[in-house]
Motif scaffolding. Structure first.
Motif, PDB file in Angstrom:
ATOM      1  N   ALA A   1       1.115 -12.284 -14.654  1.00  0.00           N
ATOM      2  CA  ALA A   1       0.470 -11.292 -14.103  1.00  0.00           C
ATOM      3  C   ALA A   1      -0.309  -9.863 -14.777  1.00  0.00           C
ATOM      4  N   GLY A   2       0.843  -9.647 -15.702  1.00  0.00           N
ATOM      5  CA  GLY A   2       0.521  -8.948 -16.412  1.00  0.00           C
ATOM      6  C   GLY A   2       1.569  -7.355 -17.028  1.00  0.00           C
ATOM      7  N   ALA A   3       3.001  -8.040 -16.658  1.00  0.00           N
ATOM      8  CA  ALA A   3       3.532  -6.845 -16.467  1.00  0.00           C
ATOM      9  C   ALA A   3       3.852  -6.364 -17.812  1.00  0.00           C
TER      10      ALA A   3
ATOM     11  N   GLU B   1       0.773  -1.338  -0.185  1.00  0.00           N
ATOM     12  CA  GLU B   1       0.201   0.093   0.214  1.00  0.00           C
ATOM     13  C   GLU B   1       0.891   1.277   0.073  1.00  0.00           C
ATOM     14  N   THR B   2       1.735   1.504   0.865  1.00  0.00           N
ATOM     15  CA  THR B   2       2.967   2.449   1.507  1.00  0.00           C
ATOM     16  C   THR B   2       3.748   2.964  -0.750  1.00  0.00           C
ATOM     17  N   VAL B   3       4.147   1.422  -1.329  1.00  0.00           N
ATOM     18  CA  VAL B   3       4.611   1.796  -2.750  1.00  0.00           C
ATOM     19  C   VAL B   3       3.958   2.100  -3.809  1.00  0.00           C
ATOM     20  N   VAL B   4       2.368   1.438  -3.469  1.00  0.00           N
ATOM     21  CA  VAL B   4       1.551   1.864  -4.123  1.00  0.00           C
ATOM     22  C   VAL B   4       1.038   3.862  -3.841  1.00  0.00           C
TER      23      VAL B   4
ATOM     24  N   GLY C   1       1.839  -8.736  -4.839  1.00  0.00           N
ATOM     25  CA  GLY C   1       0.614  -8.107  -4.507  1.00  0.00           C
ATOM     26  C   GLY C   1       0.939  -6.956  -5.895  1.00  0.00           C
ATOM     27  N   PHE C   2       1.123  -7.633  -7.047  1.00  0.00           N
ATOM     28  CA  PHE C   2       1.289  -7.108  -8.816  1.00  0.00           C
ATOM     29  C   PHE C   2      -0.028  -6.152  -9.141  1.00  0.00           C
ATOM     30  N   ASP C   3      -1.048  -7.517  -8.794  1.00  0.00           N
ATOM     31  CA  ASP C   3      -2.721  -5.887  -9.004  1.00  0.00           C
ATOM     32  C   ASP C   3      -2.983  -4.692  -8.585  1.00  0.00           C
ATOM     33  N   ARG C   4      -2.176  -4.113  -7.494  1.00  0.00           N
ATOM     34  CA  ARG C   4      -2.100  -3.212  -6.784  1.00  0.00           C
ATOM     35  C   ARG C   4      -1.618  -2.707  -7.758  1.00  0.00           C
TER      36      ARG C   4
ATOM     37  N   VAL D   1       5.695   2.443 -14.370  1.00  0.00           N
ATOM     38  CA  VAL D   1       5.803   2.476 -13.031  1.00  0.00           C
ATOM     39  C   VAL D   1       6.315   1.160 -12.853  1.00  0.00           C
ATOM     40  N   ASP D   2       7.005   0.884 -11.367  1.00  0.00           N
ATOM     41  CA  ASP D   2       8.163   0.212 -11.375  1.00  0.00           C
ATOM     42  C   ASP D   2       8.275  -0.082  -9.610  1.00  0.00           C
TER      43      ASP D   2
END
Ligand SMILES: Nc1nc2ncc(COP(=O)(O)O)nc2c(=O)[nH]1
Length: 291
Positions: free
Chosen positions: A261-263, A164-167, A208-211, A189-190
């Motif tokens: 996952a969709g990267a 959550e913090t990184v997002v 947490g890739f989806d986030r 983003v990365d």
């Protein structure tokens, strides 16, 4: 298991195959953690760039500053001297080159020499002139999550909820880029694996890739040869961390799972196995769902 294998979003002006892109790593540095010194001489770096292209790299990421924990920064002049001849030669040969730099002047001069994208591990925090430059240049920009320069970054590896913090902090950087005039569609983003992150943080971010994808921007995943993989693969008897050059299978595995996952893009030192793997993820994701 849901497998996408296709990017959740793309960057304009770059290849848009129905698979994750593979970015080949070309560190023109004396001290990068995984390949420091091998490609410091321009001719060797240019030759290695052509090797990565021959393996199928969609992009080459040319960097002149080691960002391994504890690394000292080269001067701007030294960084430029390292990357400029390499970018000019590879872009001149038709390669799609991103410049891995936190400095706006290095970005400007390498874009003028033919780089098509800026890969800024600091997300615009290290140089206040970076975002205005990117806005004016109108080039794609990789915005990575970062908290401090290599010499002190691991002191900042504390989070209540790292995903959550990184997002949230990446969202702030995207807003800063847009406020500086960068067109939103040019932003990727990365999560910055290993940058002010422990191994546990890295795994949480991958899980947490989806986030990360919920930011609505193409996601770059760069795990190749990093320490958390060395620790995962440590010798069970001795505890000895796996050597960096012996981490390519695990690096490719992370890249394939990220692609599944969709990267949008995966950054790798070993292009061929990574490209083969993301093609597998795309083929799996394209198969009609079982009935
Ligand atoms: N966008 C992005 N760029 C990067 N550049 C260098 C390194 C350090 O690794 P290296 O020494 O293998 O290049 N890691 C990243 C990363 O995680 N993301």
């Amino acid at each position: 298991m849901r497998v996408s294998g296709v990017p959740t979003a793309y960057l304009p002006g770059l290849p848009q195959p129905r698979r994750a892109l593979v970015m080949g790593v070309l560190n023109v540095t004396p001290d990068s953690f995984s390949d420091g010194g091998q490609w410091l001489e321009p001719d060797k770096a240019i030759a290695h760039g052509h090797e990565l292209l021959a393996e199928g790299a969609d992009l080459l990421d040319v960097g002149g500053e080691s960002t391994r924990p504890g690394a000292d920064r080269p001067s701007e002049e030294e960084e430029l001297a390292r990357v400029l001849p390499v970018v000019r030669a590879l872009a001149g040969a038709g390669a799609l080159v991103s410049v891995d730099t936190m400095r706006s002047r290095v970005a400007q001069e390498t874009v003028e020499a033919g780089a098509v994208m800026v890969n800024d591990v600091s997300g615009g925090l290290a140089d206040p002139r970076m975002l205005p430059f990117v806005a004016a240049a109108g080039v794609p920009y990789i915005c990575m999550h970062w908290r401090a320069h290599a010499a002190q970054m691991q002191r900042h590896a504390t989070y209540d909820d790292v995903v959550e913090t990184v997002v949230s902090e990446l969202s702030d950087r995207l807003a800063a880029a847009e406020a500086a005039g960068v067109a939103p569609e040019l932003l990727a983003v990365d999560p910055g694996l290993g940058f002010a992150k422990t191994g546990e943080h890295n795994w949480a971010l991958l899980a947490g890739f989806d986030r990360l994808a919920s930011l609505g921007r193409p996601v770059l995943i760069a795990a190749s040869r990093k320490t958390f993989l060395g620790n995962l693969l440590a010798d069970p008897e001795t505890g000895q961390r796996r050597r960096t050059v012996d981490r390519d299978d695990a690096s490719a595995a992370v890249a394939v799972l990220a692609a599944a996952a969709g990267a949008w893009c995966v950054r790798s030192h070993a292009v061929r196995p990574t490209l083969d793997g993301v093609k597998v993820a795309a083929a799996w994701g394209a198969a009609p769902a079982g009935h």
